[in-house]
Enzyme design. Structure first.
Site, PDB file in Angstrom:
ATOM      1  N   HIS A 180       0.809  -1.221   0.000  1.00  0.00           N
ATOM      2  CA  HIS A 180       0.000   0.000   0.000  1.00  0.00           C
ATOM      3  C   HIS A 180       0.841   1.270   0.000  1.00  0.00           C
ATOM      4  CE1 HIS A 180       0.463  -0.148   4.419  1.00  0.00           C
ATOM      5  NE2 HIS A 180       0.139   1.124   4.423  1.00  0.00           N
ATOM      6  N   LYS A 184       0.427   5.519  -1.915  1.00  0.00           N
ATOM      7  CA  LYS A 184       0.393   6.802  -1.192  1.00  0.00           C
ATOM      8  C   LYS A 184       0.686   7.941  -2.163  1.00  0.00           C
ATOM      9  CE  LYS A 184       1.633   4.950   3.342  1.00  0.00           C
ATOM     10  NZ  LYS A 184       0.643   5.358   4.334  1.00  0.00           N
ATOM     11  N   ASP A 237       8.008  -7.286   8.300  1.00  0.00           N
ATOM     12  CA  ASP A 237       6.751  -6.537   8.228  1.00  0.00           C
ATOM     13  C   ASP A 237       6.904  -5.249   7.409  1.00  0.00           C
ATOM     14  OD1 ASP A 237       3.996  -6.070   9.071  1.00  0.00           O
ATOM     15  OD2 ASP A 237       4.785  -4.482  10.360  1.00  0.00           O
ATOM     16  N   HIS A 242       7.713  -2.403   2.222  1.00  0.00           N
ATOM     17  CA  HIS A 242       7.534  -0.954   2.097  1.00  0.00           C
ATOM     18  C   HIS A 242       8.866  -0.199   1.907  1.00  0.00           C
ATOM     19  CE1 HIS A 242       3.538  -1.973   3.214  1.00  0.00           C
ATOM     20  NE2 HIS A 242       3.680  -1.903   4.511  1.00  0.00           N
TER      21      HIS A 242
HETATM   22  P1  NDP Z   1      -8.442  -9.720  10.457  1.00  0.00           P
HETATM   23  O1  NDP Z   1      -8.000 -10.829  11.367  1.00  0.00           O
HETATM   24  O2  NDP Z   1      -9.072  -8.532  11.034  1.00  0.00           O
HETATM   25  O3  NDP Z   1      -9.466 -10.315   9.390  1.00  0.00           O
HETATM   26  C1  NDP Z   1      -9.334 -11.611   8.857  1.00  0.00           C
HETATM   27  C2  NDP Z   1     -10.558 -11.923   8.023  1.00  0.00           C
HETATM   28  O4  NDP Z   1     -10.434 -13.260   7.546  1.00  0.00           O
HETATM   29  C3  NDP Z   1     -11.868 -11.847   8.779  1.00  0.00           C
HETATM   30  O5  NDP Z   1     -12.833 -11.246   7.964  1.00  0.00           O
HETATM   31  C4  NDP Z   1     -12.213 -13.318   9.032  1.00  0.00           C
HETATM   32  O6  NDP Z   1     -13.601 -13.406   9.115  1.00  0.00           O
HETATM   33  C5  NDP Z   1     -11.669 -13.971   7.760  1.00  0.00           C
HETATM   34  N1  NDP Z   1     -11.365 -15.377   7.916  1.00  0.00           N
HETATM   35  C6  NDP Z   1     -10.572 -15.953   8.842  1.00  0.00           C
HETATM   36  N2  NDP Z   1     -10.548 -17.280   8.669  1.00  0.00           N
HETATM   37  C7  NDP Z   1     -11.336 -17.563   7.601  1.00  0.00           C
HETATM   38  C8  NDP Z   1     -11.711 -18.760   6.919  1.00  0.00           C
HETATM   39  N3  NDP Z   1     -11.267 -19.951   7.324  1.00  0.00           N
HETATM   40  N4  NDP Z   1     -12.524 -18.642   5.862  1.00  0.00           N
HETATM   41  C9  NDP Z   1     -12.983 -17.455   5.444  1.00  0.00           C
HETATM   42  N5  NDP Z   1     -12.661 -16.293   6.034  1.00  0.00           N
HETATM   43  C10 NDP Z   1     -11.857 -16.348   7.104  1.00  0.00           C
HETATM   44  O7  NDP Z   1      -7.165  -9.367   9.548  1.00  0.00           O
HETATM   45  P2  NDP Z   1      -6.837  -7.982   8.812  1.00  0.00           P
HETATM   46  O8  NDP Z   1      -8.068  -7.478   8.166  1.00  0.00           O
HETATM   47  O9  NDP Z   1      -6.116  -7.100   9.758  1.00  0.00           O
HETATM   48  O10 NDP Z   1      -5.750  -8.423   7.748  1.00  0.00           O
HETATM   49  C11 NDP Z   1      -6.086  -9.099   6.556  1.00  0.00           C
HETATM   50  C12 NDP Z   1      -4.843  -9.216   5.697  1.00  0.00           C
HETATM   51  O11 NDP Z   1      -4.394  -7.916   5.338  1.00  0.00           O
HETATM   52  C13 NDP Z   1      -3.669  -9.900   6.396  1.00  0.00           C
HETATM   53  O12 NDP Z   1      -2.958 -10.648   5.448  1.00  0.00           O
HETATM   54  C14 NDP Z   1      -2.819  -8.742   6.869  1.00  0.00           C
HETATM   55  O13 NDP Z   1      -1.449  -9.090   6.971  1.00  0.00           O
HETATM   56  C15 NDP Z   1      -3.042  -7.745   5.737  1.00  0.00           C
HETATM   57  N6  NDP Z   1      -2.833  -6.357   6.135  1.00  0.00           N
HETATM   58  C16 NDP Z   1      -3.651  -5.792   7.064  1.00  0.00           C
HETATM   59  C17 NDP Z   1      -3.472  -4.472   7.412  1.00  0.00           C
HETATM   60  C18 NDP Z   1      -4.391  -3.804   8.386  1.00  0.00           C
HETATM   61  O14 NDP Z   1      -4.254  -2.587   8.543  1.00  0.00           O
HETATM   62  N7  NDP Z   1      -5.296  -4.509   9.027  1.00  0.00           N
HETATM   63  C19 NDP Z   1      -2.394  -3.632   6.811  1.00  0.00           C
HETATM   64  C20 NDP Z   1      -1.606  -4.322   5.829  1.00  0.00           C
HETATM   65  C21 NDP Z   1      -1.836  -5.641   5.516  1.00  0.00           C
HETATM   66  P3  NDP Z   1     -14.362 -14.572   9.902  1.00  0.00           P
HETATM   67  O15 NDP Z   1     -13.763 -14.648  11.269  1.00  0.00           O
HETATM   68  O16 NDP Z   1     -15.775 -14.111   9.850  1.00  0.00           O
HETATM   69  O17 NDP Z   1     -14.155 -15.784   9.093  1.00  0.00           O
HETATM   70  C1  BG6 Z   2       1.583  -2.450   7.454  1.00  0.00           C
HETATM   71  C2  BG6 Z   2       2.339  -3.098   8.568  1.00  0.00           C
HETATM   72  O1  BG6 Z   2       1.920  -3.033   6.228  1.00  0.00           O
HETATM   73  O2  BG6 Z   2       1.910  -1.068   7.413  1.00  0.00           O
HETATM   74  C3  BG6 Z   2       2.016  -2.436   9.894  1.00  0.00           C
HETATM   75  O3  BG6 Z   2       1.984  -4.470   8.634  1.00  0.00           O
HETATM   76  C4  BG6 Z   2       2.259  -0.948   9.809  1.00  0.00           C
HETATM   77  O4  BG6 Z   2       2.792  -2.987  10.949  1.00  0.00           O
HETATM   78  C5  BG6 Z   2       1.561  -0.364   8.590  1.00  0.00           C
HETATM   79  O5  BG6 Z   2       1.765  -0.356  10.989  1.00  0.00           O
HETATM   80  C6  BG6 Z   2       1.958   1.086   8.396  1.00  0.00           C
HETATM   81  O6  BG6 Z   2       1.172   1.635   7.364  1.00  0.00           O
HETATM   82  P1  BG6 Z   2       0.859   3.198   7.337  1.00  0.00           P
HETATM   83  O7  BG6 Z   2       0.146   3.395   6.042  1.00  0.00           O
HETATM   84  O8  BG6 Z   2       0.005   3.474   8.537  1.00  0.00           O
HETATM   85  O9  BG6 Z   2       2.167   3.892   7.414  1.00  0.00           O
END
Ligand code: NDP
Ligand code: BG6
Length: 484
Positions: A180, A184, A237, A242
């Site tokens: 991501h 930016k 990470d 990044h």
């Molecule tokens: P979350 O744990 O918040 O969400 C995970 C999602 O996966 C939920 O919607 C969950 O829903 C679903 N899930 C889990 N197991 C299953 C399954 N067996 N079948 C179907 N769906 C499933 O994670 P994030 O949203 O934080 O992160 C998602 C991805 O994005 C990761 O790879 C993370 O590294 C990446 N990422 C996240 C960032 C962030 O800011 N959050 C930033 C950069 C990257 P349910 O429990 O209903 O199944």
């Molecule tokens: C994510 C990392 O990819 O980027 C996080 O997994 C980090 O650990 C984040 O906090 C930072 O993103 P931003 O856009 O807030 O600088």
């Protein structure tokens, strides 16, 4: 300020993990803004897919809450909100078993006409492979586009294995690996600054640039992501993706065209030209830290995971030999600040007598966040009669301020998701880039592990561990202060 809205073709966007944090904080709000700008066609659908047993109304309620929580009130138009929510559908599907895939197929086949199909993997990395295989097995991958979140693998071999799995189901031209940071605004402005202006290119080399600092500092800790983060650390990470992507855009040769493969070819050349670091060399060119209190947050009292890393990278090319690129990233630091600082060499000869201190070198500061903008630090004469005193004067461009108060700085995801629909891979990582980045990172991590040393402790709210300051002062340089 006016900006051009390029309409996209009808699409179905399936968000695996539609109920998760990324979906609620970034994807849904970003798509709302695109809808508000009139960019989403009437037929476009957003289909959530996760284990939680929800119906369409339940998912619309979740999406409504995401809009309320993450779209500023003055950008929420009730009519647009209703139009936006009407696009949402939901399929319950535990991707770990085979039961839910038919429901997804039925949902996709119910589309009102031909459309682009996008699968966004917003789930934990352990599910990337099983979802890709599930899509392939159920005949859903054909002609579709795949968006993969980070991390792509834990090291080079696991990234290659995942890329093989992806490649068996999706042609590389349909794979969008998200970093991501590439979405930016100021990162794209770095590309504009370098390649839309004649001013900098003649100076953009080791003859004129003393060194480059790339900093991504965060003030928050690992928060709720402790268990994931503790297996990754700052190197996997942040640096592997990044920071190395920022380094690539800063250092790459001009691509012949601003087009996906031309840009990615140039970035790949930079990654492959990075001087390999392993063993003692890796230890000397790096510093690791862990903030006090990290182990409690990560729920691992014996954790040796780094929450801070600083590195000296060298690029073995004619353009950059002799100009180090210092990378630094960490959590719980003094400020949230991401910037690229290009420090130029000093003037070859000092003609002004009686100065209290040597003249500061010029520096170009590209601020990614907060307060996106570019500053050129130049030396000018202090006004006044008598004597000849100098001072550093910033030539400041603040993008937010320049654009005016009505303008909103778009979030990276907002642009990237629509780039997928447009079929533009320029801001996404190609398979070979990801693997080349791991090839540089893996031996450094191996050297840390072989050393048996633990990361140096640092205070939350500080500039990081002493070892990072020492790393630069040994070379007669200093990190820029992390001013909030
Ligand atoms: P979350 O744990 O918040 O969400 C995970 C999602 O996966 C939920 O919607 C969950 O829903 C679903 N899930 C889990 N197991 C299953 C399954 N067996 N079948 C179907 N769906 C499933 O994670 P994030 O949203 O934080 O992160 C998602 C991805 O994005 C990761 O790879 C993370 O590294 C990446 N990422 C996240 C960032 C962030 O800011 N959050 C930033 C950069 C990257 P349910 O429990 O209903 O199944
Ligand atoms: C994510 C990392 O990819 O980027 C996080 O997994 C980090 O650990 C984040 O906090 C930072 O993103 P931003 O856009 O807030 O600088």
């Amino acid at each position: 300020m006016s900006h051009r809205i390029i309409p996209v073709d009808p699409f179905d966007l399936v968000i695996f993990g539609g109920t998760g944090d990324l979906s609620r904080r970034k994807l849904i709000p970003g798509l709302y803004h695109r809808d508000a700008d009139g960019q989403l066609p009437e037929e476009a659908r957003i289909i959530g897919c996760a284990r939680t047993d929800l119906d369409r109304e339940g998912f619309r309620a979740l999406a409504r809450q995401a809009v309320m929580d993450h779209v500023a009130a003055d950008h929420r138009d009730p009519q647009v909100v209703e139009r936006f929510l009407a696009r949402f559908e939901y399929v319950t599907n535990d991707v770990a078993d085979d039961a839910g895939w038919d429901a997804l197929r039925v949902m996709l086949e119910a589309a009102s006409g031909p459309r682009i199909r996008v699968f966004y993997l917003s789930v934990g990395p352990s599910l990337f492979g099983p979802i890709v295989e599930g899509l392939h097995r159920h005949g859903l991958s054909q002609g579709a586009r795949l968006v993969v979140e980070k991390p792509i693998g834990h090291d080079g071999p696991s990234a290659a294995a995942l890329n093989d799995t992806i490649g068996a189901a999706f042609d590389e031209s349909r794979v969008y690996r998200i970093d991501h940071y590439l979405g930016k605004e100021t990162v794209q402005n770095l590309v504009a600054l370098r390649f839309a202006n004649a001013l900098f290119e003649p100076l953009w080399n080791a003859r004129h640039v003393d060194h480059v600092q790339i900093t991504v500092a965060e003030s928050l800790g690992v928060e709720q992501r402790g268990p994931y983060y503790d297996r990754a650390g700052a190197m996997r990470d942040m640096v592997q993706n990044h920071l190395l992507q920022l380094l690539c855009l800063t250092a790459m040769e001009p691509p012949h065209h601003f087009e996906a493969n031309a840009v990615r070819d140039e970035k790949l050349k930079v990654l492959r030209a990075l001087k390999p670091l392993s063993g003692h060399e890796a230890l000397a060119a790096s510093a690791r830290g862990q903030y006090h209190g990290y182990a409690d947050e990560a729920q691992n009292p014996d954790s040796r995971t780094e929450s801070f890393v600083a590195l000296k990278a060298e690029i073995g090319t004619w353009r950059w030999a002799g100009t180090p690129f210092y990378l630094r990233t960490g959590k719980k630091l003094r400020a949230r600040l991401s910037e690229i600082v290009v420090t130029f060499r000093r003037t070859p000869h000092q003609i002004f007598p009686d100065l209290d201190a040597p003249l500061a070198p010029n520096a170009l500061i590209i601020r990614l966040q907060p307060d996106e903008g570019i500053t050129l630090s130049i030396t000018t004469k202090d006004p006044g009669p008598g004597g000849f005193r100098m001072r550093e004067t910033p030539l400041d461009m603040s993008f937010g301020a320049r654009a005016g108060t009505a303008w909103r700085m778009p979030d990276a995801y907002e642009r990237l998701v629509l780039d997928v629909v447009r079929g533009n891979q320029t801001l996404f990582m190609r398979r070979d880039e990801v693997e080349a980045a791991w090839a540089w990172v893996d031996p450094i991590i191996a050297a840390w592990e072989a050393s048996g040393a633990t990361p140096e402790a640092y205070d939350p709210g500080s500039d990081g561990p002493y070892g990072a300051l020492d790393m630069l002062s040994r070379e007669g340089r200093r990190w820029r202060v992390l001013t909030p």
